[in-house]
Write a protein that holds these residues in place. Structure first.
Motif: not given
Length: 295
Positions: A152-163
């Motif tokens: 991925l050229k531009n890394q994803l920023h910010g929180d993510k949530w998971h199940c």
């Protein structure tokens, strides 16, 4: 259908956020597992009150005699999970009412298609209902580690949530150390190298910032270095030296690992000499730019 694991430590005045949002869930087939990490603020009495008054979902409460930190408290809770899917819910956050209903519908689709998906990732909003960081580049994005992180050229920023698929998560307990915080992303990446994530652009978790939040707490330089050291070790121990050199993501971890070695080291858990030399070389090459960027 769901296990919801909440580690907590002296959050008597905050954990009601989780409780209230669980009571508002439109889908109630879940068990709430609370792991009290040695609290001294009467959390136990509060939970016991909720256990008596709550009839539409089950609450299990476990008290740890010694404060072991969030990762180990989570790992303890995972061993109590006996339902197919598991959510880790911090003790100061809330969830929109349709969270579990949405997740059930998505898992039903996944199970019909029989893909190698171990987790559903969704978005996080702040207290003003704004998405924290970036949305996923594609909705319903089934992705492995290489595509999600390395390519991925531009890394994803910010929180993510998971199940999570419970059995897969239980097989990969969180990395932990009693003297520092090791980023959970290293555990998630280890899993993602074997199994895909399904990333969906839907808001489920509302994150609240408090003075007790991990991201706002102050840590000593040695504790920060210790965290970077173990994060680097777990992030790179199974990675080839050529991959470290060729991938920006691994170069970043190598830089932080080499930097941490000036303040902390562990004779039992350390990268091979060749990987350390590569990390040190990357540190020497990148440090001038890092210093210039701070000016």
């Amino acid at each position: 259908m769901f296990n919801i694991v909440t580690p907590t430590y002296n959050r008597k005045d905050l954990i009601s956020r989780v409780y209230d949002s669980l009571r508002k869930q439109t889908f109630k087939d879940f068990k709430w597992i609370i792991v009290d990490d040695g609290s001294s603020d009467n959390t136990k009495e509060l939970i016991q009150t909720w256990q008596k008054e709550t009839e539409d979902f089950e609450i299990e409460y476990y008290y740890l005699d010694q404060n072991v930190g969030k990762p180990e408290a989570v790992n303890f809770g995972l061993q109590k999970c006996d339902r197919p899917y598991t959510i880790i819910a911090d003790s100061d956050d809330t969830h929109v009412p349709n969270t579990l209903s949405d997740l059930k519908s998505i898992w039903d689709v996944i199970n019909l298609s029989s893909h190698n998906i171990c987790a559903i990732w969704t978005l996080v909003i702040d207290e003003d209902n704004n998405v924290k960081g970036d949305k996923f580049p594609k909705d319903w994005w089934q992705v492995g580690f290489k595509e999600r992180v390395l390519d991925l050229k531009n890394q994803l920023h910010g929180d993510k949530w998971h199940c999570w698929n419970t059995e897969i998560l239980k097989a990969h307990p969180l990395y932990s150390d009693d003297g520092c915080h090791i980023g959970e992303s290293h555990t998630w990446n280890r899993i993602n190298k074997k199994h895909d994530f399904l990333c969906v652009n839907i808001n489920h978790l509302k994150a609240h910032i408090t003075e007790q939040s991990l991201i706002t707490s102050k840590r000593s330089r040695k504790a920060e270095a210790r965290g970077a050291y173990y994060s680097g070790y777990y992030g790179l121990k199974d990675v080839s030296t050529s991959a470290i050199i060729s991938n920006k993501y691994y170069r970043y971890i190598a830089f932080e690992y080499a930097k941490s070695k000036f303040y902390y080291s562990d004779k039992k858990l350390k990268l091979s000499f060749s990987k350390y030399l590569v990390s040190l070389a990357i540190f020497i090459l990148l440090i001038p730019n890092r210093l210039l960027n701070k000016l």
